[in-house]
Enzyme design. Structure first.
Site, PDB file in Angstrom:
ATOM      1  N   SER A 149       0.826  -1.195   0.000  1.00 53.60           N
ATOM      2  CA  SER A 149       0.000   0.000   0.000  1.00 53.60           C
ATOM      3  C   SER A 149       0.871   1.261   0.000  1.00 53.60           C
ATOM      4  O   SER A 149       1.600   1.504  -0.956  1.00 53.60           O
ATOM      5  CB  SER A 149      -0.959  -0.045   1.199  1.00 53.60           C
ATOM      6  N   ASP A 225     -10.090  -5.711  -3.347  1.00 50.25           N
ATOM      7  CA  ASP A 225      -9.524  -4.658  -2.497  1.00 50.25           C
ATOM      8  C   ASP A 225     -10.460  -3.455  -2.515  1.00 50.25           C
ATOM      9  O   ASP A 225     -10.726  -2.882  -3.576  1.00 50.25           O
ATOM     10  CB  ASP A 225      -8.142  -4.281  -3.041  1.00 50.25           C
ATOM     11  N   HIS A 258      -7.205  -6.170   0.835  1.00 50.27           N
ATOM     12  CA  HIS A 258      -6.050  -5.312   1.116  1.00 50.27           C
ATOM     13  C   HIS A 258      -5.250  -5.774   2.341  1.00 50.27           C
ATOM     14  O   HIS A 258      -4.296  -5.118   2.732  1.00 50.27           O
ATOM     15  CB  HIS A 258      -6.546  -3.877   1.349  1.00 50.27           C
TER      16      HIS A 258
END
Length: 278
Positions: A149, A225, A258
């Protein structure tokens, strides 16, 4: 530079240790974790730097990713730094939001007050931390980058800007185009100011379009995600990479989100990928 041991554990024949030290770049105490595989007891080993995402610190990857077995098998050290400077004097978001300030350093060098006093994570990751690791641990000069991320953003931008220093780059769910997503626009506005020409130096899409890459790149992205369309925008990176002659692979993984459940599912692939170049 001195370091202070906070804790240590034996795992898969290697050692996981946490340290703190006074960092010149951030002007704070910084904490990092290191996994040394069993091979490090006999000879120096290559090292993978893992950069974590928003709200994380040095502990998340080490405790949740399940990377130790494969890293021990391959003989790769892993270093996981914190995601921002911390301390009573370190600026934070006025509303303590998760996407600015503590835990949200974005791996850049802030130029705007009050952030510029401590938020110099780019210099810490590129220069100070590798020098510290080389001084205190049995590692070679071969190193690679990986992250998740915000940390995927960090791995991509740092690797693309310092290709002479690294062997390979990989990322899970990276923020690929921060100048065009809410997380990046908020952070860059505060850390770098309103002159958006300065933002491009910390945007993987813009760096790849301008410079290409001599390093192999592997990215995994889950199609379930929740941040995919608004924040991560992997299609932007795919479009840029398609115009470049680089060793680039972005894998869309069906059903994955995620979280570290996603990372732990494919971390062995990433370690094996880096082992080819380390």
């Amino acid at each position: 530079m001195s370091i202070q041991l906070l804790s240590q554990n034996t795992v898969f024949g290697g050692r996981h240790q946490r340290y703190t030290h006074q960092a010149h770049s951030t002007n704070t105490q910084m904490t990092f974790a290191i996994f040394l595989p069993p091979q490090a007891q006999q000879h120096a080993v290559p090292v993978l730097y893992w950069l974590s995402g928003l709200t994380c610190n040095d502990e998340n990857f080490m405790q949740k990713a399940g990377a130790f077995r494969k890293a021990a098998e391959l003989g790769i050290a892993i270093v996981a730094p914190d995601t921002s400077p911390r301390g009573e004097t370190v600026a934070d978001d006025a509303e303590q939001a998760y996407d600015l300030g503590l835990g949200a350093g974005f791996y850049l060098n802030a130029t705007q007050a009050p952030w510029d006093k401590h938020y110099q994570m780019y210099s810490y990751i590129v220069d100070e931390l590798p020098a510290l690791i080389a001084e205190h641990f049995p590692v070679t000069n071969k190193q690679s980058l990986a992250g998740h991320s915000m940390g995927g953003h960090g791995a991509l931008t740092i690797g693309l800007k310092n290709s002479h220093q690294y062997q390979s780059i990989s990322a899970f769910s990276p923020i690929t185009n921060p100048t065009e997503c809410p997380w990046g626009i908020k952070a860059f506005s505060h850390y770098l100011g309103n002159d958006q020409s300065t933002w491009a130096e910390y945007d993987a899409c813009k760096l790849l379009a301008k410079h290409g890459s001599r390093l192999p790149i592997l990215i995994d992205q889950g199609d379930a995600d929740g941040f995919l369309e608004e924040q991560l925008k992997p299609n932007h990176l795919i479009d840029v990479a398609a115009q470049q002659d680089i060793d680039f692979e972005l894998r869309m993984q069906a059903g994955y989100d995620h979280s570290y459940f996603f990372i732990s599912s494919f971390i062995d692939d990433h370690l094996s990928f880096h082992a080819k170049y380390l």
